[in-house]
Scaffold this motif. Structure first.
Motif: not given
Length: 92
Positions: A1-9, A19-24, A66-73
């Motif tokens: 369980m993890a939530l991720y957020i990219d910088p406010p750009t 962007h706030l996302v989950s990997d689950v 994480v980076s925006s690219r990592e959010v998409v990945r």
């Protein structure tokens, strides 16, 4: 369980956004957002849009920076990525 957020750009409506996302699951994402008092209307297809002034709140609550690219990945790897055409196809 993890939530991720990219910088406010990401600019919009006179603010910068993250962007706030989950990997689950989306359920995990909705629960986390609700715990921060983020309204459901901030959910867009596969992520929550958070204004820059809420970034630190999400990180303090456990979101991993994480980076925006990592959010998409991460979304792709979890099978949770919903491209714009996904929304358009379901709204017609």
């Amino acid at each position: 369980m993890a939530l991720y957020i990219d910088p406010p750009t990401w600019p919009g409506h006179g603010l910068m956004w993250s962007h706030l996302v989950s990997d689950v699951s989306f359920e995990e994402l909705h629960l986390f957002a609700a715990s921060l008092g983020i309204p459901r209307r901030a959910f867009e297809r596969d992520h929550y849009d958070l204004p820059a002034h809420r970034y630190a709140d999400a990180v303090a609550a456990g979101a991993i920076e994480v980076s925006s690219r990592e959010v998409v990945r991460l979304l792709h790897a979890a099978g949770l990525r919903r491209p714009r055409r996904w929304t358009q196809a379901r709204s017609s």
